[in-house]
Design an enzyme around this catalytic site. Structure first.
Site, PDB file in Angstrom:
ATOM      1  N   THR A   1       4.380  -8.361  -3.739  1.00 51.04           N
ATOM      2  CA  THR A   1       4.196  -8.834  -5.117  1.00 51.04           C
ATOM      3  C   THR A   1       3.666  -7.682  -5.976  1.00 51.04           C
ATOM      4  O   THR A   1       4.190  -7.410  -7.053  1.00 51.04           O
ATOM      5  CB  THR A   1       3.215 -10.023  -5.126  1.00 51.04           C
ATOM      6  OG1 THR A   1       3.724 -10.994  -4.212  1.00 51.04           O
ATOM      7  CG2 THR A   1       3.093 -10.622  -6.506  1.00 51.04           C
TER       8      THR A   1
ATOM      9  N   ARG B   1       0.004   8.008  10.538  1.00 47.63           N
ATOM     10  CA  ARG B   1       1.368   7.652  10.911  1.00 47.63           C
ATOM     11  C   ARG B   1       2.261   8.891  11.022  1.00 47.63           C
ATOM     12  O   ARG B   1       3.151   8.947  11.856  1.00 47.63           O
ATOM     13  CB  ARG B   1       1.923   6.716   9.840  1.00 47.63           C
ATOM     14  CG  ARG B   1       3.251   6.120  10.188  1.00 47.63           C
ATOM     15  CD  ARG B   1       3.769   5.303   9.017  1.00 47.63           C
ATOM     16  NE  ARG B   1       5.082   4.799   9.309  1.00 47.63           N
ATOM     17  CZ  ARG B   1       5.389   3.515   9.433  1.00 47.63           C
ATOM     18  NH1 ARG B   1       4.484   2.601   9.288  1.00 47.63           N
ATOM     19  NH2 ARG B   1       6.616   3.143   9.694  1.00 47.63           N
TER      20      ARG B   1
ATOM     21  N   CYS C   1      -3.062   1.209   6.933  1.00 51.59           N
ATOM     22  CA  CYS C   1      -3.116   0.546   8.251  1.00 51.59           C
ATOM     23  C   CYS C   1      -3.757   1.462   9.280  1.00 51.59           C
ATOM     24  O   CYS C   1      -4.479   1.019  10.160  1.00 51.59           O
ATOM     25  CB  CYS C   1      -1.724   0.114   8.693  1.00 51.59           C
ATOM     26  SG  CYS C   1      -0.558   1.466   8.797  1.00 51.59           S
TER      27      CYS C   1
ATOM     28  N   ASP D   1       9.723 -17.940   3.590  1.00 54.85           N
ATOM     29  CA  ASP D   1      10.330 -18.770   4.634  1.00 54.85           C
ATOM     30  C   ASP D   1      11.831 -18.890   4.424  1.00 54.85           C
ATOM     31  O   ASP D   1      12.614 -18.869   5.372  1.00 54.85           O
ATOM     32  CB  ASP D   1       9.707 -20.174   4.650  1.00 54.85           C
ATOM     33  CG  ASP D   1       8.304 -20.148   5.245  1.00 54.85           C
ATOM     34  OD1 ASP D   1       7.793 -19.036   5.471  1.00 54.85           O
ATOM     35  OD2 ASP D   1       7.732 -21.229   5.468  1.00 54.85           O
TER      36      ASP D   1
ATOM     37  N   ASN E   1       0.794  -1.237   0.000  1.00 50.22           N
ATOM     38  CA  ASN E   1       0.000   0.000   0.000  1.00 50.22           C
ATOM     39  C   ASN E   1       0.826   1.286   0.000  1.00 50.22           C
ATOM     40  O   ASN E   1       0.350   2.309  -0.474  1.00 50.22           O
ATOM     41  CB  ASN E   1      -1.035  -0.009   1.135  1.00 50.22           C
ATOM     42  CG  ASN E   1      -0.425  -0.066   2.504  1.00 50.22           C
ATOM     43  OD1 ASN E   1       0.698  -0.531   2.670  1.00 50.22           O
ATOM     44  ND2 ASN E   1      -1.145   0.404   3.488  1.00 50.22           N
TER      45      ASN E   1
ATOM     46  N   GLU F   1       5.094  -4.360  11.910  1.00 46.50           N
ATOM     47  CA  GLU F   1       4.030  -3.350  11.821  1.00 46.50           C
ATOM     48  C   GLU F   1       2.872  -4.034  11.108  1.00 46.50           C
ATOM     49  O   GLU F   1       2.985  -4.348   9.921  1.00 46.50           O
ATOM     50  CB  GLU F   1       4.484  -2.160  10.981  1.00 46.50           C
ATOM     51  CG  GLU F   1       5.677  -1.427  11.532  1.00 46.50           C
ATOM     52  CD  GLU F   1       6.099  -0.278  10.627  1.00 46.50           C
ATOM     53  OE1 GLU F   1       6.567   0.721  11.168  1.00 46.50           O
ATOM     54  OE2 GLU F   1       5.967  -0.381   9.394  1.00 46.50           O
TER      55      GLU F   1
END
Ligand code: NAD
Length: 398
Positions: A104, A360, A207, A138, A78, A173
């Site tokens: 992605t 933020r 967020c 991972d 975002n 976050e």
């Protein structure tokens, strides 16, 4: 970045569907973030780095801040440039090397940023790795060369990273469900403007977006028509036409918002406006009478969907904020600043904004998420500290 403004802005617009104004704002904020990071890093270097000598019982301790080593930076879609740089730059400035994995949807931009550094940084200092997080995540996180991880994204992936990361040196976050609590005697037109910009800009894909309106019956009855009027005036469409509400990043994201709307309707939620989805374009939707049994009550839509939660009094509003699975930010609106400050002290979220939407910025402030909203503190200064550790050398004299 300044020299490559046009390419960066265009990539943000086309990869994640931002308007030119929003993409330009993100780039400018990022450049400012980088400049401020350099300034703050100099202060840390002056004050803390460098041997600190204590001679006690013939022991001379030199304690200093050193880079942790190899850091992984994983960013969400975002704010593809801002949230990437807010991890990468502090780590590099403090002497670490970085492995950067963009989202992605944001990988073209990530690759472009990687390319920009080729002639600037020595080989291996900054490394961009693209690929689906589910396929390569991972491997990156558990690689034995990695010393620390800074991740911004969903709570589900953040928790998995914390579980599998061998060093457990992780800053997260994560998601949010920031409530706006509206008290008596608020200027409701001002509140509604904050709800629109706080809850619906970039179609709610932030967020710190306002993700619920919590207030009493009387205030909700008065506020709702003002909000609806403003929502219905918003331009919906393509970012290329400068629409305010633009398509979500994927069709799956829009479908998820749809399931939250259907669940709320089935359980008695009252749609005041919206409830229309065309592929990944979700029309801004406000649902009233949202109750605890509905998913929308405490789930993060990450789209232009805001519930109104009616409470009997402000103690109940605070209870809802404090019992949320999330704890990023909250905003409080009202007239009496002393009363608002006292209530803010009772709200258990990373920060509380008085008479403003949650947000933020400014980036120099600490940025904190608790419960499912995060782990560790970010913001320019804390990000610099989080990429270093204290190291000591003790010299013993006879
Ligand atoms: P996401 O969790 O789907 O993806 C974030 C990043 O993690 C991407 O780079 C993705 O490729 C990567 N990833 C996916 N699976 C992984 C795995 N198994 N291992 C390692 N990495 C993996 O999140 P998103 O959809 O890009 O972003 C939206 C979410 O981010 C929302 O929940 C939002 O609230 C949150 N967010 C939080 C903040 C904050 O500062 N608290 C800021 C922005 C976004």
């Amino acid at each position: 970045m300044n020299e490559n403004r046009d390419e960066i802005i265009e990539l943000i617009m086309y990869e994640v569907g931002k308007t030119k104004k929003d993409a330009t704002g993100e780039l400018d904020r990022t450049i400012e973030y980088i400049d401020q990071t350099f300034e703050e890093a100099k202060k840390i270097a002056e004050n803390i780095i460098g041997p600190d000598v204590h001679g006690i019982k013939n022991k001379f301790g030199h304690f200093m801040r050193v880079a942790k080593g190899v850091g992984v930076s994983i960013s969400p879609f975002n704010y593809p440039i801002n949230l990437a740089m807010s991890k990468i730059i502090p780590a590099l400035v403090m002497g670490n090397t970085v492995v950067y994995k963009p989202a992605t949807n944001g990988s073209l931009l990530g690759a472009f940023v990687g390319q920009l550094t080729i002639d600037i940084l020595p080989n291996g200092v900054f490394n961009t790795v693209t690929g689906r997080g589910s396929e390569i995540g991972d491997e990156i996180i558990t690689n034995k060369e990695i010393d620390f991880v800074s991740f911004t994204g969903s709570t589900r992936i953040g928790q998995r990273i914390l579980e599998i990361c061998p060093s457990k040196d992780v800053v997260l976050e994560l998601g949010g469900k920031d409530p706006a609590i509206i008290l008596d005697n608020s200027d409701l037109n001002f509140v509604a403007d904050n709800i629109i910009s706080g809850g619906l800009s970039y179609s709610g894909q932030r967020c710190t977006a306002i993700k619920s309106i919590i207030t009493t019956n009387e205030i909700a009855d008065e506020l709702a028509p003002i909000v609806i009027k403003k929502v219905e005036d918003l331009k919906v469409g393509s970012p290329l036409d400068d629409a305010f509400i633009t398509p979500l990043v994927t069709e799956a994201a829009a479908k998820y918002v749809g399931t939250l709307i259907e669940d709320a309707k089935a359980k008695g939620g009252k749609v005041l406006t919206g409830d229309r989805i065309e592929r990944n374009l979700v029309y801004p939707t406000i649902i009233d009478n949202v109750t605890r049994d509905m998913e929308l009550f405490d789930e993060e839509p990450f789209g232009p969907l805001i519930p109104i939660i009616r409470v009997k009094d402000f103690d109940e509003a605070i209870e809802i904020a404090n019992n949320s699975q999330y704890g990023l930010q909250a905003s409080l609106f009202g007239k009496d600043e002393d009363e608002l400050y006292k209530l803010a002290m009772k709200i258990n979220t990373g920060s509380v904004n008085i008479n403003s939407r949650s947000q933020r910025s400014p980036d120099i402030f600490p940025f904190i998420g608790i419960r499912n909203s995060g782990f560790g503190v970010q913001g320019i200064i804390d990000a610099l500290y989080s990429t270093t550790r204290v190291k000591g050398i003790v010299v013993n004299k006879k």
